[in-house]
Enzyme design. Structure first.
Site, short mmCIF file in Angstrom:
data_model
loop_
_atom_site.label_atom_id
_atom_site.label_comp_id
_atom_site.label_asym_id
_atom_site.label_seq_id
_atom_site.Cartn_x
_atom_site.Cartn_y
_atom_site.Cartn_z
N THR A 179 -49.59 25.50 64.07
CA THR A 179 -48.35 26.18 63.69
C THR A 179 -48.49 27.69 63.53
O THR A 179 -47.51 28.41 63.68
CB THR A 179 -47.80 25.60 62.37
OG1 THR A 179 -48.77 25.76 61.33
CG2 THR A 179 -47.46 24.13 62.54
N LYS A 258 -42.46 31.31 61.96
CA LYS A 258 -42.99 30.59 60.80
C LYS A 258 -42.79 31.47 59.58
O LYS A 258 -43.39 32.53 59.46
CB LYS A 258 -44.48 30.27 61.00
CG LYS A 258 -45.09 29.43 59.88
CD LYS A 258 -46.53 29.05 60.18
CE LYS A 258 -47.12 28.23 59.04
NZ LYS A 258 -48.51 27.80 59.31
#
Length: 445
Positions: A179, A258
């Site tokens: 991620t 993110k």
């Protein structure tokens, strides 16, 4: 299916006709342990790995075990057999799952408790037989790296694998990825793959698959659902939408970031709406934005990058000599600035930027605010930077602008052509219209 076990552990399982995925009970002294037998990746050949009802995985030494009992066989054997047949013949698959590493494809080393990026996507599918209810899948481990080790040359390999997957007849592609740098890879693929035949869905996990709070299973199921049912031909990121397990959101790959280091709902669309939400329990995709790129007939691959670009996060007191060194004593061809507010740096650097642009170096301005767009016509410093040749990049995220610049530099040498491409909206990286609902608000009432 005891091939992950060796020596005495293997013999015990074979004699009892126990296979991975079976529910078993182990008696050791006064302790009775019930759970599902998992593959063992322990270096110790005397360890059984069990998934308990509470979601945790434990390792149990075979020493001093008084009884091992088979409770029920794995109910997904038929589905598993079908999955193996699909994996043996990629042409039969509908969705290709490409693994690059990250937490979603991680395993636990029970000697140390450390999580390593080594579990293949196929092994995850083995424990998610529900995937076969959505689509026939084929899995490929392209490489297994932590996402902080991602490089432009890896972006090229991923893009080539995606192109190959579509050429083989798959209608969608899922990419398992760490991620931390997922948004960079999503941007790189968006610029490298045009006229997509179907969705390219990046998916990851904030919590490793051995933890009860893991988002691995739901995210992967949601990603396959998106790849199967989405009407668009775009590169997207599919991740948890909230801190619970309600649904997932599908974000355009060049408008996502993110925004939290550890929350499961860390990914948010910035200056854009999510394209869709996935009701993973119902295996249903609900479109939220109709302004998507439709599927095309044949995917075009154009994956090349020039990494002679630099992302500068401006801060008060930035040493002028340091900046001058970057612009004059390196091989840099382009600079992306994450400037303050509407797109500013100190006026002390105006002449330095002017010289750099005259020397053919592209300088683009984004905002540290992330939300909103650059407007360098409002204040004096902004106008001075414009006059020095700094190019405003609308509402592009700094990371997206950097990846785009790498892609553009690999295709053009002329500064004006580079500028023209950088301010052009190629794959939805620029949103020409902002509405109030694009900015998140926190209520403390």
């Amino acid at each position: 299916m005891q091939e992950n076990y060796k020596a005495k552990a293997y013999d015990i399982l074979k004699n009892l006709n126990i296979e991975e995925g079976d529910l078993i009970e182990i008696k050791k002294g006064d302790l009775r342990i019930r759970g599902i037998l998992l593959p063992s990746y322990s270096k110790d050949e005397r360890i059984f790995v069990i998934k308990l009802d509470n979601g945790y995985n434990i390792g149990i030494s075979i020493d001093n075990i008084s009884e091992i009992k088979l409770i029920t066989k794995n109910s997904s054997k038929a589905q598993e057999s079908e999955r193996k047949e699909v994996s043996r013949n990629g042409a039969k698959s509908e969705i290709k799952i490409i693994s690059t590493g990250g937490t979603i494809v991680s395993k636990v080393e029970y000697e140390t408790g450390a999580v390593r990026p080594a579990l293949t996507t196929e092994e995850i599918v083995q424990f998610l037989p529900e995937i076969n209810e959505i689509a026939k899948v084929d899995a490929e481990v392209l490489f297994s790296i932590l996402s902080e080790n991602m490089k432009p040359e890896y972006w090229v390999k991923i893009a080539e694998s995606v192109k190959k997957a579509f050429d083989e007849g798959n209608t969608g592609v899922v990419i398992a990825h760490g991620t931390d740098t997922m948004a960079y890879t999503a941007s790189a693929l968006a610029f490298s793959l045009r006229s997509l035949q179907g969705p390219v869905v990046l998916v990851g996990s904030q919590r490793s698959s051995d933890r009860p709070s893991s988002d691995s299973a739901i995210n992967l199921l949601s990603a396959v659902t998106t790849a199967k049912y989405a009407p668009f031909g775009e590169v997207v990121v599919n991740m948890h939408a909230d801190s619970s397990d309600t649904y997932a959101l599908v974000h355009r790959g060049v408008k996502v970031r993110k925004m939290h280091s550890s929350r499961r709902d860390a990914f948010q669309s910035v200056n854009d709406k999510p394209l869709a939400k996935v009701l993973w329990k119902e295996r249903k995709l609900v479109m939220l934005d109709k302004s998507y790129m439709s599927k095309k007939g044949e995917t075009t691959l154009d994956a090349k990058f020039d990494n002679r670009a630099f992302l500068l996060y401006y801060y008060p007191g930035l040493d002028r000599d340091f900046l001058e060194h970057i612009l004059t004593n390196t091989k840099i061809r382009g600079l992306i600035i994450a400037g303050t507010g509407l797109g500013h740096t100190s006026s002390d650097y105006v002449e330095l930027f002017r010289k750099a642009t005259k020397d053919g170096i592209f300088i683009g301005m984004t905002t540290q605010c992330l939300f909103g767009r650059v407007n360098m016509n409002v204040y004096t410093t902004g106008r001075q930077l414009l006059d020095a040749g700094v190019t405003p990049l609308e509402d592009m995220l700094p990371e997206v602008a950097l990846v785009k610049l790498m892609w553009v530099l690999a295709h053009e040498q002329d500064l004006e052509k580079i500028r023209s491409l950088m301010i052009s909206n190629l794959v939805g990286e620029i949103n020409p219209r902002h509405t109030l609902d694009l900015f998140p608000r926190w209520s403390y009432e």
